[in-house]
Design a protein around this motif. Structure first.
Motif, mmCIF file in Angstrom:
data_model
loop_
_atom_site.group_PDB
_atom_site.id
_atom_site.type_symbol
_atom_site.label_atom_id
_atom_site.label_comp_id
_atom_site.label_asym_id
_atom_site.label_seq_id
_atom_site.Cartn_x
_atom_site.Cartn_y
_atom_site.Cartn_z
ATOM 1 N N PRO A 97 0.818 -1.216 0.000
ATOM 2 C CA PRO A 97 0.000 0.000 0.000
ATOM 3 C C PRO A 97 0.855 1.271 0.000
ATOM 4 O O PRO A 97 1.773 1.412 0.810
ATOM 5 C CB PRO A 97 -0.807 -0.127 1.299
ATOM 6 C CG PRO A 97 -0.822 -1.590 1.605
ATOM 7 C CD PRO A 97 0.508 -2.092 1.148
ATOM 8 N N SER A 146 -6.677 -2.009 1.043
ATOM 9 C CA SER A 146 -6.352 -2.234 2.448
ATOM 10 C C SER A 146 -7.302 -1.489 3.370
ATOM 11 O O SER A 146 -7.694 -1.996 4.425
ATOM 12 C CB SER A 146 -4.908 -1.815 2.720
ATOM 13 O OG SER A 146 -4.571 -2.026 4.067
ATOM 14 N N ALA A 174 -3.461 -1.136 -3.975
ATOM 15 C CA ALA A 174 -3.242 -1.914 -2.753
ATOM 16 C C ALA A 174 -3.652 -1.120 -1.519
ATOM 17 O O ALA A 174 -4.204 -1.678 -0.561
ATOM 18 C CB ALA A 174 -1.771 -2.327 -2.655
ATOM 19 N N PHE A 175 -3.401 0.190 -1.515
ATOM 20 C CA PHE A 175 -3.793 1.011 -0.370
ATOM 21 C C PHE A 175 -5.315 1.100 -0.272
ATOM 22 O O PHE A 175 -5.898 0.940 0.810
ATOM 23 C CB PHE A 175 -3.187 2.409 -0.488
ATOM 24 C CG PHE A 175 -3.223 3.186 0.797
ATOM 25 C CD1 PHE A 175 -2.096 3.273 1.599
ATOM 26 C CD2 PHE A 175 -4.386 3.814 1.221
ATOM 27 C CE1 PHE A 175 -2.127 3.970 2.800
ATOM 28 C CE2 PHE A 175 -4.432 4.514 2.409
ATOM 29 C CZ PHE A 175 -3.299 4.588 3.208
#
Length: 428
Positions: free
Chosen positions: A28, A48, A44-45
């Protein structure tokens, strides 16, 4: 972001789509402005924190990721870390710390989360922080295993998560060791330079001022120098040079090349061109393995009016600047010779003009004028215009004015600068 189907990589010169690279990173990542507004977040962040980009981008980090009202310790620590990085330009590792996430679309339902974050500054050519990049590692599962079934305390007790703490301490320790080693090398380079950059001589009828400014970026230090000395026949020689490299090795090579040039110019009583040629042959013969640009100027004794002939020669160096007594300026341009250290063998050309009382000759290294994205010709023109606008004064006043105008916050490269002011016969 999907892959651009029209993009083709045809070789090493093909452009890299950094936005696509950023979006596809598995860890992230978050990009923020120095005032902590979220500018970008990779997939990805967003995955998350379980938020769409529309709920994050363009918002202050505390608006995008609000703090849980009854657990503000983690968010406070994170905001303070980001603010320090924005202010100091130094990387920080934070964690493990608790920063719960508000479930998107779930009202006031909070999800307990533990993180290790690395806050990294992005600097421009002048060393100013333009962006912050945050790498977030979700270690909630590790913390849960380390803590066991016991309820999570209101204030994180890091001793209860030894595996995570050990990881964080190892990272911090490595950064500290790297930083300490870096600072030692930088201090050694600056100390070596200080020992070599000796004060200019006192010459009747001349005022010589010198300045050295290390680069704004701490990783760049080492190769620039100035020098001034009198020869046996009474002439005054002034030099500025820039050895390739920006570390303690460059500082050492600078010292060797400076000493070689000084020795041959003094012992042989050679003019600027022959002095450069002799220094080049000597350095190559002794395998000094140093390359760089140098400008040498030799001022003769004054005539009855106080005027002096000046001869200069350049080994690939920017031209000297002349400021006349009436405030007008001129770049003393002419054909240059090869850089020192290449041993091409062709004699370096010399050029001559006359300095009159009130004139100032300015020598400098390229850190004063070179700017990313700006043509050197434009930078040299700007230097001449800046010097022309400065108030009348001696060598030291001129140097301070030039540095204040052109590199008020430091440059991306070292700067060595030298000014010679010709006095009238009465010593004014």
């Amino acid at each position: 972001m999907g892959k651009d189907e029209d993009a083709q990589v045809s070789g090493p010169e093909a452009a890299v789509d950094y936005r696509a690279v950023f979006a596809s990173l598995s860890s992230p990542k978050l990009v923020l402005s120095p005032d902590l507004v979220v500018l970008d977040a990779n997939d990805a962040f967003l995955a998350s924190v379980r938020r769409p980009a529309s709920a994050v981008l363009g918002r202050h980090v505390l608006e995008a990721f609000p703090a849980r009202p009854d657990r503000e310790e983690g968010s406070a620590a994170e905001i303070e870390s980001l603010q320090r990085v924005a202010r100091t330009g130094r990387l920080e590792v934070l964690g493990p710390h608790r920063y719960d996430v508000l479930e998107h679309g779930g009202g006031d339902r909070w999800e307990e989360r533990w993180w290790i974050v690395t806050n990294v500054p992005v600097l421009d050519s002048a060393g100013h922080v333009t962006h912050l990049v945050q790498r977030a590692e979700d270690v909630t599962d590790i913390v849960a295993v380390a803590q066991g079934p016991a309820p999570c305390p209101a204030v994180p007790v890091v001793e209860e998560v030894p595996a995570v703490v050990e990881h964080a301490m190892a990272v911090s320790s490595s950064l500290e060791r790297f930083g300490a080693a870096f600072e030692r090398e930088r201090a050694a380079a600056i100390e070596l330079q200080d020992s070599l950059l000796t004060p200019p001589p006192q010459v009747p009828g001349l005022t010589i001022g010198v300045r050295y400014r290390p680069a704004a970026r701490e990783v760049r230090v080492g190769g620039d120098w100035y020098d001034a000395f009198r020869t046996p026949d009474g002439a005054t020689v002034v030099v500025v040079g820039d050895v390739t490299g920006h570390d303690i090795s460059a500082a050492a090579h600078m010292g060797q090349l400076r000493g070689t040039l000084r020795a041959v110019a003094y012992a042989q009583d050679a003019g600027p061109g022959p002095a450069l040629d002799l220094a080049d042959r000597t350095a190559l013969g002794l395998h000094l393995d140093a390359t760089g640009t140098v400008l040498v100027a030799r001022l003769g004794e004054p005539d009855g009016t106080g005027a002096r002939a000046v001869t200069w020669s350049s080994a690939g160096h920017p031209p000297p600047l002349l400021r006349r007594a009436d405030g007008t300026t001129a770049l003393l341009e002419g054909r240059t010779g090869a850089l020192l250290g290449f041993g091409f063998g062709a004699p370096r050309p010399e050029h001559t003009t006359t300095l009159h009382p009130g004139d100032v000759l300015l020598l400098y290294t390229d850190g004063l004028v070179e700017r990313r994205g700006v043509r050197l010709r434009e930078s040299l023109t700007a230097l001449a215009a800046t010097v022309a606008q400065l108030p009348a004064g001696g060598a030291d006043e001129l140097l301070d004015g030039v540095l204040s105008a052109l590199v008020p916050h430091g440059a991306d490269d070292d700067v060595a600068i030298l000014a010679v002011c010709v006095q009238d016969p009465a010593g004014r």
